[in-house]
Design an enzyme around this catalytic site. Structure first.
Site, PDB file in Angstrom:
ATOM      1  N   ASP B   7       2.568   3.557  -7.863  1.00  0.00           N
ATOM      2  CA  ASP B   7       3.610   3.545  -6.839  1.00  0.00           C
ATOM      3  C   ASP B   7       3.065   4.374  -5.687  1.00  0.00           C
ATOM      4  O   ASP B   7       3.137   5.601  -5.721  1.00  0.00           O
ATOM      5  CB  ASP B   7       4.897   4.153  -7.412  1.00  0.00           C
ATOM      6  CG  ASP B   7       6.009   4.207  -6.380  1.00  0.00           C
ATOM      7  OD1 ASP B   7       5.999   3.389  -5.443  1.00  0.00           O
ATOM      8  OD2 ASP B   7       6.882   5.080  -6.508  1.00  0.00           O
ATOM      9  N   GLU B  68       2.163  -1.363  -6.164  1.00  0.00           N
ATOM     10  CA  GLU B  68       3.314  -1.850  -5.409  1.00  0.00           C
ATOM     11  C   GLU B  68       2.872  -2.203  -3.992  1.00  0.00           C
ATOM     12  O   GLU B  68       2.233  -1.418  -3.303  1.00  0.00           O
ATOM     13  CB  GLU B  68       4.440  -0.802  -5.376  1.00  0.00           C
ATOM     14  CG  GLU B  68       5.705  -1.364  -4.758  1.00  0.00           C
ATOM     15  CD  GLU B  68       6.912  -0.459  -4.950  1.00  0.00           C
ATOM     16  OE1 GLU B  68       7.256  -0.152  -6.111  1.00  0.00           O
ATOM     17  OE2 GLU B  68       7.504  -0.060  -3.936  1.00  0.00           O
ATOM     18  N   ASP B 141      10.584   9.757 -10.484  1.00  0.00           N
ATOM     19  CA  ASP B 141      10.039   8.841  -9.484  1.00  0.00           C
ATOM     20  C   ASP B 141       8.703   8.234  -9.934  1.00  0.00           C
ATOM     21  O   ASP B 141       8.168   7.354  -9.256  1.00  0.00           O
ATOM     22  CB  ASP B 141       9.928   9.484  -8.101  1.00  0.00           C
ATOM     23  CG  ASP B 141       9.054  10.709  -8.106  1.00  0.00           C
ATOM     24  OD1 ASP B 141       8.564  11.082  -9.192  1.00  0.00           O
ATOM     25  OD2 ASP B 141       8.871  11.292  -7.034  1.00  0.00           O
TER      26      ASP B 141
END
Lengths: 195, 195
Positions: B7, B68, B141
């Site tokens: 990410d 991502e 996260d």
């Protein structure tokens, strides 16, 4: 002092190398374009750009790598690739302990022509004149990379700020400057807007 | 098959590693965040992210790095740094000959919850359930990085397209596919819009 300028791009990444001598006398060393094919996948394109830039840095051993700053407002279709190409240049320099300076196109135009809105032909003529060349360097779009290198050499000393100033400090000085910036709550905030 | 999900981010870059076994059985291997301080200059931040990601890739030797996808429409203040962090992941993978896949957040939500607009708590619960964890993985996260890895493992085979499909080809097959794309005039155009 050798300065290697980078005009970042994923398809064409300009590289211009100059030598800055005494009394701001500048001379031409090298200009070229590092390419990657739009038919390759993004990771392989970045690898090609990184390898090309790293080879130039190893060949010319610059004292500073001067890179054109990328802004998020630019062409949406290409800005991310341009930012990533700039990232490849920053990484290759940082891995070799070479300071990086970021300069905007406006800074470059101002430093070279005295006009922040100078057009491309004027920039090319002035780049050639400053470097004592009989003709504008080719390929033409690599002249931007020379301009970014010249911009760094001719910048007014008082114009250094933020991260750029840090680049010229020893590690200890840099830590001190960073601590000072943190405590002042100012510092790199504005510089971080652009990349 | 080991999949390492990323990410991307410049301040916090999530890394999640899973193992995909037979019958789409997935198991948790590792989750962490690679960080760089906003007080450092951009080149040193990218170096920190690159070094952190390269160390994870060397440690877990993934078969695929799933990242991502970043879009130019995202937050202007951070999108360039995010794209550059993604570039560090792509470079580290490409240097090691590891295929890279890019997946959008919507693909990830669809693959994991069946809903392309799923909210964060639902995603975290489903990530935990799919990986057989009693609690959502922390730091929270970093769950996004696991989700991107899971998305790659669970993607419908027919959903592969463009550059992503190329990643699973041999070099000869890839050249053939690229030539076919060139002659058809379609192919990677749309995929190139996002990073």
């Amino acid at each position: 002092m050798i300065i290697l300028g980078v005009d970042p791009g994923l398809t064409r990444c300009g590289v211009g190398v100059i030598e800055a001598g005494a009394h701001r006398r500048l001379s031409f060393v090298h200009v070229d374009v590092v390419r990657s094919s739009p038919d390759m996948s993004q990771d392989l394109r970045l690898l090609a750009i990184y390898n090309g830039l790293a080879a130039k840095i190893d060949r010319f051993a610059p004292d500073t790598v001067s890179i054109e700053r990328v802004f998020a407002q630019e062409n949406r279709n290409t800005v991310l690739g341009t930012a990533q190409a700039a990232g490849m240049a920053m990484l290759a320099a940082a891995q070799r302990g070479i300071p990086v300076a970021l300069h905007t196109p406006t800074e470059s135009k101002l430093a070279i022509t005295g006009n922040g809105h100078a057009l491309k032909p004027q920039m090319e003529r002035m780049v050639a004149r400053i470097l004592g060349l009989n003709e504008p360097p080719t390929p033409a779009d690599a002249a931007d990379a020379l301009a970014i290198a010249i911009c760094h050499a001719l910048r007014p000393a008082g114009a250094l700020q933020g991260g750029e100033r840090e680049q010229h400090l020893t590690p200890a000085q840099r830590q001190w400057a960073q601590a000072a910036q943190r405590s002042s709550g100012r510092g790199r905030r504005n510089a971080d807007r652009g990349m």
